[in-house]
Design an enzyme around this catalytic site. Structure first.
Site, PDB file in Angstrom:
ATOM      1  N   TYR A   1      62.138  42.815  58.897  1.00  0.00           N
ATOM      2  CA  TYR A   1      62.268  43.344  60.251  1.00  0.00           C
ATOM      3  C   TYR A   1      61.314  42.657  61.213  1.00  0.00           C
ATOM      4  CZ  TYR A   1      57.926  45.866  59.433  1.00  0.00           C
ATOM      5  OH  TYR A   1      56.619  46.161  59.176  1.00  0.00           O
TER       6      TYR A   1
ATOM      7  N   CYS B   1      54.708  42.114  63.604  1.00  0.00           N
ATOM      8  CA  CYS B   1      54.443  43.079  64.666  1.00  0.00           C
ATOM      9  C   CYS B   1      53.682  42.446  65.831  1.00  0.00           C
ATOM     10  CB  CYS B   1      53.695  44.290  64.125  1.00  0.00           C
ATOM     11  SG  CYS B   1      52.077  43.878  63.465  1.00  0.00           S
TER      12      CYS B   1
ATOM     13  N   GLY C   1      74.765  22.413  93.068  1.00  0.00           N
ATOM     14  CA  GLY C   1      74.131  21.930  94.296  1.00  0.00           C
ATOM     15  C   GLY C   1      72.961  20.976  94.097  1.00  0.00           C
TER      16      GLY C   1
ATOM     17  N   LYS D   1      82.390  19.028  85.232  1.00  0.00           N
ATOM     18  CA  LYS D   1      83.419  18.940  86.268  1.00  0.00           C
ATOM     19  C   LYS D   1      84.545  18.029  85.801  1.00  0.00           C
ATOM     20  CE  LYS D   1      81.622  19.054  90.421  1.00  0.00           C
ATOM     21  NZ  LYS D   1      80.713  18.376  91.376  1.00  0.00           N
TER      22      LYS D   1
ATOM     23  N   MET E   1      73.000  17.857  92.670  1.00  0.00           N
ATOM     24  CA  MET E   1      73.276  16.441  92.877  1.00  0.00           C
ATOM     25  C   MET E   1      74.304  16.299  93.993  1.00  0.00           C
ATOM     26  SD  MET E   1      73.011  15.155  89.018  1.00  0.00           S
ATOM     27  CE  MET E   1      74.231  16.353  88.623  1.00  0.00           C
TER      28      MET E   1
ATOM     29  N   GLU F   1      46.933  38.608  59.122  1.00  0.00           N
ATOM     30  CA  GLU F   1      46.576  38.087  60.441  1.00  0.00           C
ATOM     31  C   GLU F   1      45.395  37.140  60.372  1.00  0.00           C
ATOM     32  OE1 GLU F   1      45.425  41.384  62.955  1.00  0.00           O
ATOM     33  OE2 GLU F   1      44.810  42.547  61.226  1.00  0.00           O
TER      34      GLU F   1
ATOM     35  N   HIS G   1      45.552  37.020  82.904  1.00  0.00           N
ATOM     36  CA  HIS G   1      45.309  38.147  82.012  1.00  0.00           C
ATOM     37  C   HIS G   1      46.220  39.330  82.332  1.00  0.00           C
ATOM     38  CE1 HIS G   1      43.212  41.865  80.804  1.00  0.00           C
ATOM     39  NE2 HIS G   1      43.016  41.176  79.694  1.00  0.00           N
TER      40      HIS G   1
ATOM     41  N   ARG H   1      84.894  26.265  86.224  1.00  0.00           N
ATOM     42  CA  ARG H   1      83.790  26.298  85.251  1.00  0.00           C
ATOM     43  C   ARG H   1      83.530  27.748  84.888  1.00  0.00           C
ATOM     44  NH1 ARG H   1      79.701  24.314  89.782  1.00  0.00           N
ATOM     45  NH2 ARG H   1      79.765  26.132  91.094  1.00  0.00           N
TER      46      ARG H   1
ATOM     47  N   ARG I   1      82.265  12.520  93.271  1.00  0.00           N
ATOM     48  CA  ARG I   1      81.601  13.782  92.931  1.00  0.00           C
ATOM     49  C   ARG I   1      80.753  13.662  91.668  1.00  0.00           C
ATOM     50  NH1 ARG I   1      86.415  17.983  92.353  1.00  0.00           N
ATOM     51  NH2 ARG I   1      84.766  19.467  92.905  1.00  0.00           N
TER      52      ARG I   1
ATOM     53  N   SER J   1      52.689  43.074  57.128  1.00  0.00           N
ATOM     54  CA  SER J   1      53.180  42.928  58.490  1.00  0.00           C
ATOM     55  C   SER J   1      52.386  41.787  59.114  1.00  0.00           C
ATOM     56  CB  SER J   1      52.965  44.225  59.267  1.00  0.00           C
ATOM     57  OG  SER J   1      53.391  44.041  60.595  1.00  0.00           O
TER      58      SER J   1
HETATM   59  P1  ADP Z   1      79.241  20.678  93.896  1.00  0.00           P
HETATM   60  O1  ADP Z   1      79.022  20.253  92.495  1.00  0.00           O
HETATM   61  O2  ADP Z   1      78.011  20.675  94.722  1.00  0.00           O
HETATM   62  O3  ADP Z   1      80.044  21.937  93.982  1.00  0.00           O
HETATM   63  P2  ADP Z   1      81.653  19.229  94.390  1.00  0.00           P
HETATM   64  O4  ADP Z   1      81.832  17.889  93.782  1.00  0.00           O
HETATM   65  O5  ADP Z   1      82.357  20.349  93.724  1.00  0.00           O
HETATM   66  O6  ADP Z   1      80.120  19.511  94.569  1.00  0.00           O
HETATM   67  O7  ADP Z   1      82.142  19.108  95.895  1.00  0.00           O
HETATM   68  C1  ADP Z   1      81.867  20.078  96.868  1.00  0.00           C
HETATM   69  C2  ADP Z   1      83.114  20.472  97.590  1.00  0.00           C
HETATM   70  O8  ADP Z   1      83.762  19.379  98.154  1.00  0.00           O
HETATM   71  C3  ADP Z   1      84.143  21.090  96.683  1.00  0.00           C
HETATM   72  O9  ADP Z   1      83.946  22.456  96.548  1.00  0.00           O
HETATM   73  C4  ADP Z   1      85.444  20.818  97.403  1.00  0.00           C
HETATM   74  O10 ADP Z   1      85.729  21.865  98.276  1.00  0.00           O
HETATM   75  C5  ADP Z   1      85.152  19.564  98.160  1.00  0.00           C
HETATM   76  N1  ADP Z   1      85.845  18.450  97.508  1.00  0.00           N
HETATM   77  C6  ADP Z   1      85.402  17.676  96.505  1.00  0.00           C
HETATM   78  N2  ADP Z   1      86.338  16.787  96.133  1.00  0.00           N
HETATM   79  C7  ADP Z   1      87.414  16.999  96.945  1.00  0.00           C
HETATM   80  C8  ADP Z   1      88.702  16.407  97.053  1.00  0.00           C
HETATM   81  N3  ADP Z   1      89.092  15.421  96.269  1.00  0.00           N
HETATM   82  N4  ADP Z   1      89.521  16.893  97.983  1.00  0.00           N
HETATM   83  C9  ADP Z   1      89.128  17.906  98.777  1.00  0.00           C
HETATM   84  N5  ADP Z   1      87.938  18.498  98.734  1.00  0.00           N
HETATM   85  C10 ADP Z   1      87.083  18.060  97.815  1.00  0.00           C
HETATM   86 MG    MG Z   2      44.897  42.092  64.800  1.00  0.00          MG
HETATM   87 MG    MG Z   3      81.739  22.296  93.152  1.00  0.00          MG
END
Ligand code: ADP
Ligand code: MG
Ligand code: MG
Length: 883
Positions: A855, A835, A100, A22, A102, A748, A451, A335, A91, A767
């Site tokens: 191969y 194989c 999602g 990020k 952290m 083998e 199994h 990303r 963030r 093989s």
């Molecule tokens: P995650 O990694 O879970 O996507 P983010 O750090 O991207 O978490 O934050 C989640 C949401 O919070 C982002 O999608 C954005 O919409 C909002 N957000 C984060 N930072 C800001 C900011 N500086 N201003 C406005 N919205 C923000």
């Molecule tokens: Mg065998």
């Molecule tokens: Mg995000």
């Protein structure tokens, strides 16, 4: 002095490891001149120090102060200022994206004073208090550990009291009062007041994000995806912008291409008058991005320009977060977008055609394992169906068939061409023939390494394991599931990709190699050095594998041709023959049957090599079960007039007992049968060579390679090879056909690998049978290992991978490497292949590439996976060379 904090305009996309995904991308977007709210990133190194020592590294506090000061200066606002407060988000963001997993805190800097300033500055009291309560909710949850639902309950209650349904319908006064209630909840649950000092808020939030690296869900996620634990997360402190400042504000997420189909069309969702987390939380149903073109045409135009620019810049499909604050667009994240296998292929191919990336890059971007999704029959996505149970998705693909409850019934009905699903409590090695005959397997017990799971995966058959809701009543031949009774003969559909068990027949979609996959595979083939063959015992498998791009058969096992209803009795007579003549007679009967089978397979593989392995398994696998025989005898004893039958069975029992071995896997099997039992090898070779000569006469191009199994001593191969050549030359002469063929052996057993220089002198090819080589090198019997101690070994970290799935490089791999070197020294022309099941495993394939095998051979469905993995291995070499 280590630098721990970077302003967004100090970093770039290359600093992922230090700034996280990020942070480095926020920096890159800033460099590109895109509208990114200013801020700074605290490095993953700082996080790692905090994780190790529980405190900031020396100097970090001062750096944060300095960067915050500069940010305040730049924005002309101060964090928590009474009149016009600067608000920030805090963030998380690791080097590898963990969506999602952290935590992120928004609107930091608000307190009872600064909220008034915000209200005044914006002229919107409702907005200010809404922001404040959001901040308290998030901060209390993430930093102070107060459960989020407590706050949500209060909001719901308030809406009820006011007779409204939407958050946006609550007024400034509602939020004001809720803020007081929230603070009271915090005081009660956290045992302290909500921190009002913005600097303390910031400090606590940074530490909480650092700690979130080790929260349980993040740890689980890393384990699942093999992400190292020592990467740490960066922390981004960023000026807040607001998508919830009215009808001219919005927030959303968009992709530069469709992440599920890969189509080149922009794709996304947004909400008007909302803050970031609302889109994901599903509070309101978001609009599709197309709507933005109507609602805010100018902003849509700007956004799409940014999207195009980002995709061009990163040369890959981007997943983007944006916010519009009162008609001004801000970029909050970009990303590389996650995508389905189908989308990955389409995007890679399209981008080559658009001139955006090279063929090599396209090949590198599709993950071999991802292809697995595409190469099995699937449930028709438009079909309607009832899921009656769920189990573990043990082997991918979908199958339809009638329920049967034992392997023998499966075999009988399967050999009549009927489609059956074998339903068992759990399978054992005695069920193999039933698994072969069934369309798929469903068990109510056992896990991903049980199994049934292992065998089914090896065969490329759909399998669901551990569907615990299914109660099998073997005696009544039914299973019950949540009050529903399913009888033997009822039709079910299983989806081994998702683990769904469905009543009745669902339409399936057959896998096919679509144009995109075909292109990627053909580019991969230009890159790879390793050949890719298939393990196939039937014409159907051979055909499928050839369609998938196999360049021959690396392993065709005769034994699978011996177990049909019409064959097995003859095979039994052959094994139990008490005289040479009786055996010869049985062999003569088998020969024409085998000859026809070989002819069909060789015809399908016309022009490509086909390695046929002579009879290998312990002979008892073809004989009746001892216990069954005893039971039958007991029954016959009491039936008058069955004297003759009884005596015959008694003789059979004596013979079967005489043949039984303490340890069949290490007993009379492989080349040991040929070496000690006259005529068996000869009959097989006659069938093979006659089939090839037949085809040759029809103007075809059969390429036969005869493989002797389980050789440990050079002398064994000498004996068998001499026999094979004598018989083959005899047939050629009699049929007046000129035919080339190779004679080689499987490696083998450790002794064979250790003496590969002796054996290699008289072999046209080796093989590596890495399934047996793994068993014999490790001294593991696979079934026992996987059923009993392997799961514990993996859990305890004694082993990091199942050695039957990923080659044990240090042990078995060393033997393979040694055998390659030894044999090539004495026989530079020797062909080398593998194989075992490892031939379809990307990591093992990389090793095969490195030791210079000619191969790999794998199950038909894995052929495209292997082609791609072989290309990745070759690309790896290129990358290494340029390092
Ligand atoms: P995650 O990694 O879970 O996507 P983010 O750090 O991207 O978490 O934050 C989640 C949401 O919070 C982002 O999608 C954005 O919409 C909002 N957000 C984060 N930072 C800001 C900011 N500086 N201003 C406005 N919205 C923000
Ligand atoms: Mg065998
Ligand atoms: Mg995000």
């Amino acid at each position: 002095m280590t630098k721990y904090v970077y302003d967004f305009d100090e970093g770039d996309a290359g600093m992922k490891k230090l700034l996280g995904g990020k942070g480095s991308n926020l920096a890159e977007m800033t460099r590109l001149g895109l509208p990114v709210p200013p801020g700074f990133t605290i490095t993953t190194e700082a996080c790692n120090h905090y994780t190790a020592h529980g405190e900031y590294p020396p100097g970090l506090q001062e750096e944060i102060d300095e960067h915050l000061r500069r940010l305040e200066e730049r924005m002309g606002k101060k964090l928590g200022d009474k009149r016009d407060p600067l608000l920030v988000s805090v963030r998380s963001g690791a080097a590898i994206s963990m969506p999602g997993m952290m935590d992120t805190v928004l609107n930091l800097g608000l307190n009872d004073e600064s909220v008034k300033g915000l209200a005044e500055q914006t002229g919107d009291e409702r907005f200010a208090y809404d922001a404040y309560r959001r901040f308290i909710q998030m901060f209390a949850d993430i930093v102070m550990g107060v459960e989020r639902s407590l706050f949500e309950e209060r909001i719901s209650k308030r809406k009820e009291q006011r007779g409204v349904t939407q958050d946006v319908e609550l007024t400034a006064d509602d939020w004001k009062e809720l803020v007081e209630e929230f603070k009271a909840i915090v005081r009660e649950k956290a045992g302290r007041d909500f921190p009002s000092d913005p600097r303390e808020q910031l400090d606590l939030a940074i530490r909480a994000v650092f700690r979130s690296w080790n929260n349980p869900r993040a740890i689980t996620y890393r384990k699942q995806y093999d992400i190292p634990d020592d990467l740490g997360t960066a922390v981004n402190v960023q000026t807040m912008v607001f998508g919830n400042k009215g009808e001219d504000s919005a927030t959303g997420v968009c992709f530069t291409r469709d992440p599920s189909t890969g189509e080149k069309r922009r794709f996304g969702e947004y909400l008007v008058n909302a803050q970031g987390e609302d889109v994901v939380a599903g509070i309101r149903t978001p609009n599709s991005l197309d709507r933005l073109a109507e609602e805010m045409p100018e902003l849509y135009e700007q956004l799409t320009q940014v999207m195009d620019k980002l995709e061009k810049h990163y040369r890959d499909m981007q997943d983007i977060e944006f916010t519009i604050e009162q008609k001004k667009l801000y970029m909050l994240q970009t990303r590389t977008g996650k995508r389905t296998a189908a989308a990955a292929l389409k995007i890679a191919v399209d981008m080559v055609e658009e001139g955006l990336i090279t063929k090599e890059e396209a090949v590198a971007r599709v993950q071999p394992d991802q292809l697995d999704q595409l190469l099995h029959p699937r449930l028709d996505p438009d079909a309607q169906y009832d899921v009656i149970a769920r189990g573990l998705p043990a082997s991918p693909g979908a199958a339809v068939g009638e329920v049967v409850f034992d392997a023998d019934t499966a075999e009988v009905r399967g050999s009549r061409g009927e489609k059956v699903i074998l339903v068992r409590w759990e399978t054992t090695p005695d069920d193999i023939h039933g698994i072969i005959a069934a369309q798929g397997v469903l068990t109510s017990h056992g896990g991903m390494t049980s199994h049934a799971a292992v065998v089914a995966r090896g065969m490329g058959k759909p399998c669901i394991c551990g569907a615990e809701a299914i109660k099998i009543n073997q005696a009544e031949r039914i299973f019950e599931v949540n009050g529903l009774v399913v009888r033997e003969g009822d039709t079910i559909t299983i989806d081994g990709t998702s683990g769904k068990v469905i009543l009745g027949e669902v339409k399936l979609i057959e896998p096919k190699v679509d144009v995109n996959l075909e292109k990627i595979l053909s580019w991969a083939s230009e890159i790879r050095r390793l050949g890719v063959r298939t393990n196939a015992d039937t014409p159907e498998d051979a055909k499928r594998a050839r369609d998938f791009g196999a360049e021959g058969i690396g392993l065709c096992r005769i034994e699978h041709m011996l177990i049909g209803e019409d064959r097995l009795p003859i095979v039994r007579r052959m094994i139990l023959a008490e005289t040479e003549e009786a055996r010869e007679e049985a062999l003569m009967e088998l020969e024409p049957l085998l000859r026809r089978d070989f002819e069909r397979i060789l015809e399908i593989m016309d022009g490509l090599p086909v390695t046929i392995r002579l009879l290998d398994p312990p002979l008892h696998e073809f004989l009746p079960n001892l216990v069954d025989l005893r039971v039958e005898l007991e029954r016959l004893k009491h039936v008058p007039g069955e004297r003759e039958e009884y005596e015959a069975k008694e003789r059979l029992l004596a013979r079967v007992r005489a043949e039984s071995e303490a340890n069949p896997m290490l007993g009379l099997r492989g080349c040991r049968v040929g070496c000690t039992m006259g005529g068996v090898t000869e009959a097989q070779v006659r069938a093979i060579i006659k089939a090839a000569c037949d085809l040759k006469k029809q103007g075809k191009d059969p390429r036969v390679e005869i493989m002797v199994p389980l050789v440990a001593f050079r002398k064994e191969l000498e004996i068998e090879r001499e026999k094979i050549i004598r018989v083959a030359e005899g047939v050629k002469e009699a049929m007046e056909v000129d035919l080339d063929y190779l004679v080689g052996t499987m490696i083998e057993l450790p002794r064979a690998a250790l003496t590969a220089d002796q054996i290699g002198e008289i072999a046209d090819f080796f093989s590596f049978g890495t399934n047996d080589l793994t068993q014999t090198t490790l001294g593991f019997s696979r079934d026992d290992a996987e059923a009993k101690f392997l799961p514990v070994y993996l859990e305890e970290g004694i082993l990091t991978d199942n050695p039957f799935q990923t080659l044990d490089l240090e042990g078995v791999g060393k033997l393979v490497r040694m055998a390659c070197e030894l044999s090539r020294e004495v026989n530079p022309k020797i062909k080398l292949g593998i194989c075992g099941e490892h031939g379809g495993d990307p990591r093992s394939i990389r090793f095969c590439h490195e030791v210079g095998l000619d191969y790999v051979s794998c199950s038909p469905f894995r052929v495209p996976v292997a082609i791609l993995a072989a290309a990745h291995a070759a690309l790896g070499d290129v990358q290494d060379a340029t390092k």
